[in-house]
Design an enzyme around this catalytic site. Structure first.
Site, PDB file in Angstrom:
ATOM      1  N   CYS A 189      -4.274   3.139   1.644  1.00 40.40           N
ATOM      2  CA  CYS A 189      -4.248   1.693   1.898  1.00 40.40           C
ATOM      3  C   CYS A 189      -5.345   0.983   1.105  1.00 40.40           C
ATOM      4  O   CYS A 189      -6.538   1.309   1.245  1.00 40.40           O
ATOM      5  CB  CYS A 189      -4.405   1.440   3.397  1.00 40.40           C
ATOM      6  SG  CYS A 189      -4.827  -0.249   3.839  1.00 40.40           S
ATOM      7  N   CYS A 244      -7.897  -0.821   3.250  1.00 37.35           N
ATOM      8  CA  CYS A 244      -8.777   0.146   3.913  1.00 37.35           C
ATOM      9  C   CYS A 244      -9.904   0.585   2.970  1.00 37.35           C
ATOM     10  O   CYS A 244     -11.064   0.718   3.380  1.00 37.35           O
ATOM     11  CB  CYS A 244      -7.980   1.358   4.368  1.00 37.35           C
ATOM     12  SG  CYS A 244      -6.630   0.984   5.510  1.00 37.35           S
TER      13      CYS A 244
END
Length: 596
Positions: free
Chosen positions: A186, A189
């Site tokens: 991600c 992230c």
């Protein structure tokens, strides 16, 4: 003097006063002849009613219960009634224009009018506020100050703790934890990772800062209902729904740290001195006050657990000082009481929650609902940081939203604060109408122009100057938003635009909106509403399949089987019809071709 020479009205009044003094509280029906003589001394709480009024008839059981219970709990206030159909002139003299109207008289003069919800607890709280003499304190004067339990040492190394399914619950059981659920692939992230690492360092010794890799521990993430990455979740105390809250604000370091520090603060602080309360009320827009008996401190631990859902805001202060019980009119018979003081008002609580043996549990739904319902101030600015807490608040308040140009924002803010004070006075301090809390907010019409236009059709703020006087305020645009339903009101029940400069127009529009008497508009277009409906149905279907896969398979097979059966019957019927038609045709042709 002969008894017969005494005027009949004076004799009747004397007898009633004697009866009132003999019985602490009794609901006397007053007449014009005896009214002034009866109420000339002490406190009298008087209901003006009509026997034909449906609201009066519905209210009668509550009034009868109030009469029965207040005799022991609030003996210094006497209760009485006036029949406005029989004694219309007396009701007119007292300024009564609707029924039921309940007035407080002190020494023969009207001192206050009850405007709140006609609930037993609200009526008692109203009566207690007018009692001047302190209630009898049953508990001994010695105040036992509860000792707050020591906090465990959390995050001793200042590093992010990687959690697994085996360590998750035990790590959260030690105290508050801020957990990031992420996936290694991600992009957001990856961007958050260094910020999260710095947060752990800054919060060393205060809270657990942890993370869960959802690729490696998918079962744990599924149990926590994680649907996107990164998802940040605050756990106040253990892995329970009571203390779990998903973080939805900014992800900059100072925003995350400010949230964590506020949320990790002790849920209940002990007031060392009663005067300290004034300092806290002057400092914060909303303050909760827990008043309890000196001999019972168990409620403090329960309140700490229950208040985890508040995430540190507003603060809860606790005291067993008798002077505070007296100051706010809390009956001695009450096990404990929780008050909310709003908008820096030291005197009048916006609401009071009376505790009992049945409501001391941290999971009590009534207590949890009360804590969430009253956490917002009456007025505030709607910004990116406050948007979620206001528009998506669990209690779904009605939001009176005002948009204005930057040049007149200060004047608009002053006007809204004035409206907020008048609204609280209008609702007897509660700020609630027809069961709906009302919050007044202002927004920068320039910064939020696109959002305001898309949601409420508010176009760019008019170009005005601060020195334009009343015209500057008239330029402000106002709507009443019910964001939980994505609807809003920009006009009163007659279709006239709500005027920002008229308090009466605004209050009437709010009341009509809360009661569903005004026509609303949708914040979404028709296509958006259809798309949202379809999306919610698809999510519900997906959730059902995930939670009950075997039932979903059975239903799917049953539907397929039914369709197959229906098609088979239809095809079979068509085939038989075709065959019968062909046989008839052959038979017909054969008859026509015979040589008879």
């Amino acid at each position: 003097m002969h008894l017969l020479s005494i005027p009949f009205s004076l004799l009747t009044s004397s007898l009633l006063l004697f009866a009132a003094s003999a019985v602490p509280v009794s609901s006397i029906e007053l007449t014009p002849d005896i009214f002034d003589a009866t109420v000339e001394k002490g406190l009298w709480f008087i209901e003006h009613f009509s026997p034909y009024c449906i609201h009066c008839r519905n209210f009668k059981p509550t009034w009868d219960q109030l009469v029965a219970e207040s005799a022991e709990e609030i003996p210094s206030v006497k209760l009485a009634t006036v029949n406005c159909i029989t004694y219309g002139d007396l009701c007119s003299k007292n300024g009564v224009g609707s029924w039921p109207t309940i007035l407080m008289f002190e020494d023969g003069k009207i001192v206050d009018k009850f405007k709140g919800a006609r609930e037993l607890s609200d009526l008692k709280a109203f009566m207690n506020r007018h009692v001047k003499e302190p209630p009898t304190i049953v508990e001994p004067p010695t105040i036992v100050k509860p000792v707050q339990p020591p906090k465990p040492t959390l995050n001793p190394t200042g590093e992010v703790l990687a959690l697994t399914g085996d360590t998750f619950s035990s790590a959260l059981a030690n105290g508050p934890a801020f957990v990031k659920f992420f996936a290694p692939w991600c992009g957001h992230c990856k961007k958050l990772a260094p910020v999260w690492k710095q947060l752990a360092k800054n919060m060393q010794g205060k809270i657990t800062v942890a993370e869960v890799n959802c690729d490696d521990h998918s079962a744990l993430c599924k149990s926590q209902k994680i649907e996107g990455f990164p998802t940040l979740v605050w756990f106040g105390r253990g892995n329970s729904e009571n203390g779990r809250s998903e973080y939805a604000s900014g992800r900059k370091l100072h925003q995350l740290q400010a949230f964590a520090e506020k949320a990790s603060a002790s849920g209940v602080e002990i007031l060392e001195k009663p005067e300290q309360l004034n300092v806290e009320v002057a400092k914060d827009d909303v303050v909760y006050l827990l008043l309890h008996s000196a001999s019972d401190t168990s409620i403090i631990d329960n309140m700490r657990e229950a208040s985890a859902l508040l995430l540190g805001s507003p603060k809860i202060f606790a005291s067993s000082d008798p002077s505070l019980h007296t100051r706010f009119g809390i009956p001695a018979a009450s096990s404990w009481a929780l008050l909310v003081l709003k908008d820096h008002d030291f005197r009048l609580p916006a609401s009071t929650f009376y505790g009992s043996s049945a409501s001391t549990s941290a999971s009590d739904p009534k207590l949890r609902k009360w804590l969430l319902t009253h956490r917002l101030p009456t007025t505030l600015e709607l910004t990116r940081d406050t948007f979620q807490s206001v528009m998506n608040a669990p209690q779904a308040p009605l939001v009176v939203l005002v948009s204005s140009a930057k040049a007149v924002q200060e004047r608009v803010m002053e006007r809204i604060r004035e409206l907020g004070k008048k609204w609280r006075a209008h609702t007897d301090g509660s700020g609630v109408v027809h069961g709906r809390e009302v919050v007044f907010v202002w927004m920068d019409g320039g910064e939020w122009a696109d959002w305001l236009k898309g949601m409420y059709g508010i176009r760019g703020a008019n170009v005005v100057k601060a020195e334009d006087g009343e015209e500057a305020l008239e330029s402000a645009q106002i709507v009443i938003a019910d964001h939980s339903k994505l609807i809003f009101y920009d006009a009163d029940r007659e279709g006239k635009p709500i005027q920002f400069t008229s308090s009466s127009d605004i209050f009437a529009a709010i009341s009509d909106a809360a009661a569903g008497k005004s026509a609303y508009k949708n914040s979404e277009s028709f296509i958006e509403r259809v798309a949202r409906l379809l999306n919610s149905k698809m999510l519900s279907l997906e959730a059902f399949i995930m939670e009950k896969p075997m039932q979903a398979i059975f239903i799917c097979l049953a539907v397929v089987g039914f369709i197959f059966f229906a098609l088979s019957r239809a095809v079979g019927s068509d085939t038989m019809t075709a065959q019968q038609g062909q046989a008839e045709w052959v038979q017909h042709k054969g008859k026509n071709g015979r040589l008879d």
